[in-house]
Design a protein around this motif. Structure first.
Motif, PDB file in Angstrom:
ATOM      1  N   SER A  85       0.946  -1.129  -0.053  1.00 48.03           N
ATOM      2  CA  SER A  85       0.113   0.052   0.003  1.00 48.03           C
ATOM      3  C   SER A  85       0.858   1.227   0.055  1.00 48.03           C
ATOM      4  O   SER A  85       1.849   1.250   0.788  1.00 48.03           O
ATOM      5  N   VAL A  86       0.597   2.353  -0.880  1.00 47.25           N
ATOM      6  CA  VAL A  86       1.604   3.160  -1.200  1.00 47.25           C
ATOM      7  C   VAL A  86       0.900   4.411  -1.027  1.00 47.25           C
ATOM      8  O   VAL A  86      -0.186   4.745  -1.374  1.00 47.25           O
ATOM      9  N   TYR A  87       1.632   5.467  -0.351  1.00 45.31           N
ATOM     10  CA  TYR A  87       1.095   7.093  -0.279  1.00 45.31           C
ATOM     11  C   TYR A  87       1.942   7.884  -0.844  1.00 45.31           C
ATOM     12  O   TYR A  87       3.037   7.838  -0.553  1.00 45.31           O
ATOM     13  N   ASP A  88       1.491   8.350  -2.328  1.00 42.42           N
ATOM     14  CA  ASP A  88       2.361   9.151  -3.218  1.00 42.42           C
ATOM     15  C   ASP A  88       1.791  10.536  -2.820  1.00 42.42           C
ATOM     16  O   ASP A  88       1.141  10.764  -1.716  1.00 42.42           O
ATOM     17  N   TYR A  89       2.186  11.504  -3.494  1.00 40.77           N
ATOM     18  CA  TYR A  89       2.081  12.703  -3.488  1.00 40.77           C
ATOM     19  C   TYR A  89       0.503  13.296  -3.314  1.00 40.77           C
ATOM     20  O   TYR A  89       0.122  13.689  -2.370  1.00 40.77           O
ATOM     21  N   MET A  90      -0.484  12.627  -4.128  1.00 41.12           N
ATOM     22  CA  MET A  90      -1.817  12.949  -3.884  1.00 41.12           C
ATOM     23  C   MET A  90      -2.526  12.244  -2.730  1.00 41.12           C
ATOM     24  O   MET A  90      -3.279  12.837  -2.000  1.00 41.12           O
ATOM     25  N   GLU A  91      -2.053  10.939  -2.327  1.00 36.26           N
ATOM     26  CA  GLU A  91      -2.514  10.424  -1.217  1.00 36.26           C
ATOM     27  C   GLU A  91      -2.334  11.210   0.253  1.00 36.26           C
ATOM     28  O   GLU A  91      -2.834  11.170   0.931  1.00 36.26           O
ATOM     29  N   ASN A  92      -0.984  11.739   0.087  1.00 39.81           N
ATOM     30  CA  ASN A  92      -0.581  12.567   1.199  1.00 39.81           C
ATOM     31  C   ASN A  92      -1.229  13.868   1.195  1.00 39.81           C
ATOM     32  O   ASN A  92      -1.655  14.231   2.492  1.00 39.81           O
ATOM     33  N   TYR A  93      -1.979  14.360   0.162  1.00 43.73           N
ATOM     34  CA  TYR A  93      -2.661  15.667   0.312  1.00 43.73           C
ATOM     35  C   TYR A  93      -4.058  15.133   0.598  1.00 43.73           C
ATOM     36  O   TYR A  93      -4.725  15.464   1.719  1.00 43.73           O
ATOM     37  N   GLU A  94      -4.670  13.926   0.082  1.00 39.22           N
ATOM     38  CA  GLU A  94      -6.055  13.612   0.389  1.00 39.22           C
ATOM     39  C   GLU A  94      -6.267  13.018   1.858  1.00 39.22           C
ATOM     40  O   GLU A  94      -7.386  13.722   2.262  1.00 39.22           O
ATOM     41  N   TYR A  95      -5.261  12.540   2.240  1.00 39.74           N
ATOM     42  CA  TYR A  95      -5.659  11.959   3.555  1.00 39.74           C
ATOM     43  C   TYR A  95      -4.895  12.619   4.817  1.00 39.74           C
ATOM     44  O   TYR A  95      -5.150  12.606   6.050  1.00 39.74           O
ATOM     45  N   LEU A  96      -3.677  13.395   4.382  1.00 39.16           N
ATOM     46  CA  LEU A  96      -2.888  13.930   5.609  1.00 39.16           C
ATOM     47  C   LEU A  96      -2.598  15.232   5.534  1.00 39.16           C
ATOM     48  O   LEU A  96      -1.569  15.628   5.989  1.00 39.16           O
ATOM     49  N   HIS A  97      -3.401  16.132   4.458  1.00 43.81           N
ATOM     50  CA  HIS A  97      -2.663  17.502   4.189  1.00 43.81           C
ATOM     51  C   HIS A  97      -2.714  18.258   5.539  1.00 43.81           C
ATOM     52  O   HIS A  97      -1.950  19.272   5.868  1.00 43.81           O
ATOM     53  N   LYS A  98      -3.657  17.947   6.463  1.00 44.69           N
ATOM     54  CA  LYS A  98      -3.648  18.900   7.538  1.00 44.69           C
ATOM     55  C   LYS A  98      -2.550  18.572   8.522  1.00 44.69           C
ATOM     56  O   LYS A  98      -1.870  19.469   9.224  1.00 44.69           O
ATOM     57  N   ASP A  99      -2.411  17.319   8.761  1.00 48.92           N
ATOM     58  CA  ASP A  99      -0.918  16.718   9.327  1.00 48.92           C
ATOM     59  C   ASP A  99       0.177  17.443   8.799  1.00 48.92           C
ATOM     60  O   ASP A  99       1.192  17.841   9.347  1.00 48.92           O
ATOM     61  N   TRP A 100       0.230  17.277   7.293  1.00 50.93           N
ATOM     62  CA  TRP A 100       1.422  18.181   6.555  1.00 50.93           C
ATOM     63  C   TRP A 100       1.480  19.578   6.935  1.00 50.93           C
ATOM     64  O   TRP A 100       2.620  20.040   7.148  1.00 50.93           O
ATOM     65  N   GLU A 101       0.284  20.245   6.985  1.00 48.63           N
ATOM     66  CA  GLU A 101       0.479  21.623   7.387  1.00 48.63           C
ATOM     67  C   GLU A 101       0.851  21.999   8.739  1.00 48.63           C
ATOM     68  O   GLU A 101       1.786  22.919   8.728  1.00 48.63           O
ATOM     69  N   LYS A 102       0.672  20.951   9.708  1.00 51.48           N
ATOM     70  CA  LYS A 102       1.303  21.193  10.923  1.00 51.48           C
ATOM     71  C   LYS A 102       2.887  20.969  10.873  1.00 51.48           C
ATOM     72  O   LYS A 102       3.501  21.717  11.489  1.00 51.48           O
ATOM     73  N   ILE A 103       3.260  19.974  10.192  1.00 53.66           N
ATOM     74  CA  ILE A 103       4.769  19.612   9.817  1.00 53.66           C
ATOM     75  C   ILE A 103       5.220  20.739   9.303  1.00 53.66           C
ATOM     76  O   ILE A 103       6.480  21.282   9.592  1.00 53.66           O
TER      77      ILE A 103
END
Length: 253
Positions: free
Chosen positions: A26-44
């Motif tokens: 199972s892979v998270y690429d660029y768009m998966e990171n946005y779709e499912y985790l963008h709020k976490d990434w904004e925090k990071i």
């Protein structure tokens, strides 16, 4: 987390994502990171991320590819110390930057002022700009806007590419690192991952950075954005109609 692909964008990350999925990950690429985790990434991106955040974000994911995860590969590896690391590279720096520039041109062609009517697009734009600042020191989407004076600095991009690759080579545990070009195909990849080699040809996705049009046309994020644009346009149309009706009723009737 089993595999961390630490290569920057335009080093075959889309091909790697597809290849790893073919191998059963199972892979998270660029768009998966946005779709499912963008709020976490904004925090990071804001400097508030922790190892525990990465452990929570990727506890049910086998592999990650592309930025922003590739740029934060070492922090993610601290959360998953048993994961293997793959540094994807291009034949040379010139090919890498040329591919990056082609993709930038594709993004520029796809941009339309109507996208700004979509909250989803605004969120994606923020995510992409912050990703560019983290990985390359420049807000990626802003350099794509013809009306803006911000231009992509080629020397800065090249320096970021060199520094990133050098950091991976110097820092990643040698017994867990594979330096890999997707042109090498299945054999070195499957040997490193200790998995069976598929009978299907190795995938080559987004050659030359030319899949942007399909992304904007087919991905659920942008389908949702277009729906929001249509709703916004309908509301604007109703407001304009109400204004002219009120104007007519007040002054012309």
């Amino acid at each position: 987390m089993k595999v961390i692909v630490a290569g920057l964008s335009k080093t075959g990350t889309k091909s790697m994502a597809d290849a790893l999925r073919m191998l059963g990950y199972s892979v998270y690429d660029y768009m998966e990171n946005y779709e499912y985790l963008h709020k976490d990434w904004e925090k990071i991106f804001a400097g508030d991320g922790t190892t525990d955040d990465f452990r929570r974000m990727y506890k049910d994911v086998d592999a990650i590819t592309d930025t922003p995860a590739a740029y934060f590969w070492d922090e993610i590896h601290k959360a998953f110390p048993d994961a293997k690391i793959i540094l994807t590279t291009r034949d040379n720096e010139e090919r890498w930057f040329r591919s990056l520039k082609v993709q930038g041109d594709q993004v520029r062609e796809a941009l339309n002022p109507l996208w700004y009517l979509s909250p989803t697009y605004q969120s994606f734009r923020s995510y992409t700009n912050n990703n560019g600042l983290a990985a390359y020191g420049t807000p990626w989407y802003e350099t794509m806007q013809p009306i803006n004076r911000i231009k992509a600095n080629e020397m800065y991009y090249r320096k970021a590419y060199r520094c990133h690759n050098a950091y991976v080579l110097q820092t990643a545990p040698k017994d867990k690192l594979l330096v890999y070009n997707v042109k090498q195909g299945w054999e070195p990849l499957c040997k490193f991952l200790e998995v069976k080699t598929p009978s299907e040809p190795f995938p080559h996705i987004n050659a030359g950075g030319k899949m942007v049009a399909d992304l904007y046309r087919l991905h659920p994020t942008f389908i949702r954005a277009r729906r929001e644009i249509m709703i916004a346009l309908a509301i604007i149309g109703v407001l304009i109609s109400c204004f002219f009706y009120s104007f007519y009723a007040l002054f012309l009737s």
